[in-house]
Scaffold this motif. Structure first.
Motif, short mmCIF file in Angstrom:
data_model
loop_
_atom_site.label_atom_id
_atom_site.label_comp_id
_atom_site.label_asym_id
_atom_site.label_seq_id
_atom_site.Cartn_x
_atom_site.Cartn_y
_atom_site.Cartn_z
N TYR A 22 40.05 32.89 31.91
CA TYR A 22 38.74 32.94 31.32
C TYR A 22 38.57 33.40 29.95
O TYR A 22 38.88 34.88 29.86
CB TYR A 22 37.70 33.95 32.38
N THR A 70 43.52 34.91 35.23
CA THR A 70 43.04 34.99 36.62
C THR A 70 44.05 34.23 37.65
O THR A 70 44.22 34.60 38.55
CB THR A 70 41.69 34.06 36.82
N SER A 82 39.90 40.88 46.85
CA SER A 82 38.99 40.32 46.11
C SER A 82 39.36 40.28 44.56
O SER A 82 40.07 41.20 44.03
CB SER A 82 37.80 41.51 46.16
N GLY A 83 38.83 39.30 43.84
CA GLY A 83 39.21 39.05 42.57
C GLY A 83 40.58 38.53 42.14
O GLY A 83 40.92 38.37 40.88
N GLY A 123 41.42 35.33 42.28
CA GLY A 123 41.18 34.06 41.86
C GLY A 123 41.08 32.97 43.02
O GLY A 123 41.19 31.83 42.53
N LYS A 124 40.79 33.27 44.12
CA LYS A 124 40.41 32.52 45.27
C LYS A 124 39.44 31.35 45.00
O LYS A 124 39.60 30.37 45.08
CB LYS A 124 40.18 33.01 46.56
N SER A 125 38.42 32.02 44.53
CA SER A 125 37.10 30.92 44.26
C SER A 125 37.45 30.24 43.11
O SER A 125 36.96 28.99 42.82
CB SER A 125 35.83 31.88 43.95
N THR A 126 38.15 30.71 42.07
CA THR A 126 38.59 29.81 40.70
C THR A 126 39.38 28.87 41.34
O THR A 126 39.21 27.65 40.86
CB THR A 126 39.27 30.78 39.72
N ARG A 138 45.13 40.38 41.38
CA ARG A 138 44.80 39.57 40.14
C ARG A 138 45.99 39.92 38.87
O ARG A 138 46.18 41.21 38.87
CB ARG A 138 43.39 40.07 39.46
N1 LIG Z 1 33.04 32.45 35.22
C1 LIG Z 1 33.71 33.29 34.84
N2 LIG Z 1 33.80 33.93 33.54
C2 LIG Z 1 34.65 35.04 33.38
N3 LIG Z 1 35.45 35.29 34.25
C3 LIG Z 1 35.42 35.03 35.52
C4 LIG Z 1 34.61 34.18 36.12
N4 LIG Z 1 34.66 33.77 37.15
C5 LIG Z 1 35.61 34.64 37.79
N5 LIG Z 1 35.87 35.47 36.74
C6 LIG Z 1 37.00 36.61 36.89
O1 LIG Z 1 38.10 35.93 37.54
C7 LIG Z 1 38.45 36.79 38.28
C8 LIG Z 1 38.70 36.23 39.65
O2 LIG Z 1 37.46 35.84 40.23
P1 LIG Z 1 37.27 35.00 41.51
O3 LIG Z 1 35.91 34.97 41.78
O4 LIG Z 1 37.93 33.61 41.47
O5 LIG Z 1 37.98 35.77 42.47
P2 LIG Z 1 38.00 35.81 44.21
O6 LIG Z 1 39.46 35.94 44.88
O7 LIG Z 1 37.32 34.73 44.66
O8 LIG Z 1 37.19 37.15 44.57
P3 LIG Z 1 36.50 37.65 45.94
O9 LIG Z 1 37.26 37.65 47.06
O10 LIG Z 1 35.52 38.82 45.55
O11 LIG Z 1 35.20 36.35 46.04
C9 LIG Z 1 37.76 37.94 38.33
O12 LIG Z 1 38.36 39.00 37.55
C10 LIG Z 1 36.62 37.46 37.73
O13 LIG Z 1 35.92 38.60 37.01
#
Ligand SMILES: Nc1ncnc2c1ncn2[C@@H]1O[C@H](COP(=O)(O)OP(=O)(O)OP(=O)(O)O)[C@@H](O)[C@H]1O
Ligand SMILES: [Mg+2]
Length: 257
Positions: free
Chosen positions: A13, A21, A41-42, A44-47, A210
């Motif tokens: 990002y 990420t 958490s964090g 990158g799963k959602s990403t 992460r």
């Molecule tokens: N749109 C964005 N712009 C900048 N950074 C982002 C963006 N979306 C996510 N991030 C960063 O990328 C990293 C991974 O985020 P992501 O939401 O993919 O994690 P996750 O595994 O889904 O976490 P969770 O279990 O808390 O939902 C985090 O550090 C977050 O701050």
């Protein structure tokens, strides 16, 4: 063919402090597979899920869906988020048929399709209710029905049961498995709950903290219906817990170096 081939996908990002990420994700998701993606958490799963949905672009690497290179969202890939964000001024039925309405489907066809999906998720009789009249679990079911209404080949689910109580969550898991079996879809299911990942998935992909890398992939060969206290499932869960502890200590090691 509703499978994915993810080749060397990384995501940074950009911004004042660029955030790495995802790093070099290499993964094949089979057509019809139920794949769980697990990680802290964090990580990158959602990403990763948003990249598969076409809502985010990887910084490098490629993704193929079937034989096609993936480029943006498509109705063959339905997304279910943790917060179903239903429109409060539309009834459940009209929320579920929204996508079909936008695609110009006739009123009677979309009613029939939406009704079928509401029946499938167990919301028969709640068609005319408004979202605020539903429980959290029911809203989640409505979100799932809305995704199913477009007849996607793939369901991309991001911690869909994270906000509901434990017993409802167990019920929703079983209902989702029935729908998956009946509708023969590919499911990519993001969770941070080890037992949920193992109970549901054909495989569990464990991401490291992460930035997310694939730490390990676990096969769950148990036939379905599965028993939650199945010793083999519990053994796999323990194996995953051990890998999580190992990934954490590797991370703190990196941190101190
Ligand atoms: N749109 C964005 N712009 C900048 N950074 C982002 C963006 N979306 C996510 N991030 C960063 O990328 C990293 C991974 O985020 P992501 O939401 O993919 O994690 P996750 O595994 O889904 O976490 P969770 O279990 O808390 O939902 C985090 O550090 C977050 O701050
Ligand atoms: Mg997330």
């Amino acid at each position: 063919m509703a499978g994915f081939f993810i080749s060397h996908v990384s995501k940074i990002y950009e911004g004042a402090t660029p955030t790495s990420t995802l790093v070099d994700i290499e993964l094949t998701i089979e057509d019809g597979e139920f794949l769980s993606i697990l990680g802290p958490s964090g990580c990158g799963k959602s990403t990763l899920l948003e990249i598969l949905a076409g809502l985010q672009r990887p910084t490098s690497g490629e993704i193929f869906f079937g034989n096609e290179k993936l480029d943006g969202p498509g109705i063959e890939r339905g997304v279910v988020f943790q917060d179903p964000s239903l429109y409060p001024w539309r009834t459940v039925l009209r929320n579920v048929e929204l996508g079909l309405e936008l695609r110009g489907m006739s009123r009677s066809d979309r009613r029939e399709a939406a009704q079928r999906c509401l029946d499938l998720v167990g919301l028969h009789g709640f068609e005319q209710k408004y979202p605020h009249q539903l429980s959290g679990g029911m809203r989640q079911r409505a979100g799932l029905a809305r995704a199913l209404a477009n007849r996607p080949e793939v369901l991309l689910m991001d911690e869909p049961f994270g906000a509901v109580d434990h017993l409802t969550r167990l019920q929703l898991q079983d209902d989702l498995l029935h729908i998956w079996e009946a509708e023969k879809k590919t499911v990519v299911f993001v969770t941070h709950d080890v037992s949920e990942a193992v109970y549901l998935g054909d495989r569990v992909v464990l991401l490291s903290p992460r930035p997310g890398r694939i730490k390990q992939i676990f096969k769950v060969p148990q036939p379905r219906p599965r028993k939650r206290d199945d010793l083999e499932l519990l053994r796999i869960q323990n194996e995953i817990y051990a890998a999580i502890v190992e990934a954490k200590s590797a991370e703190s090691l990196e941190f101190t170096i």
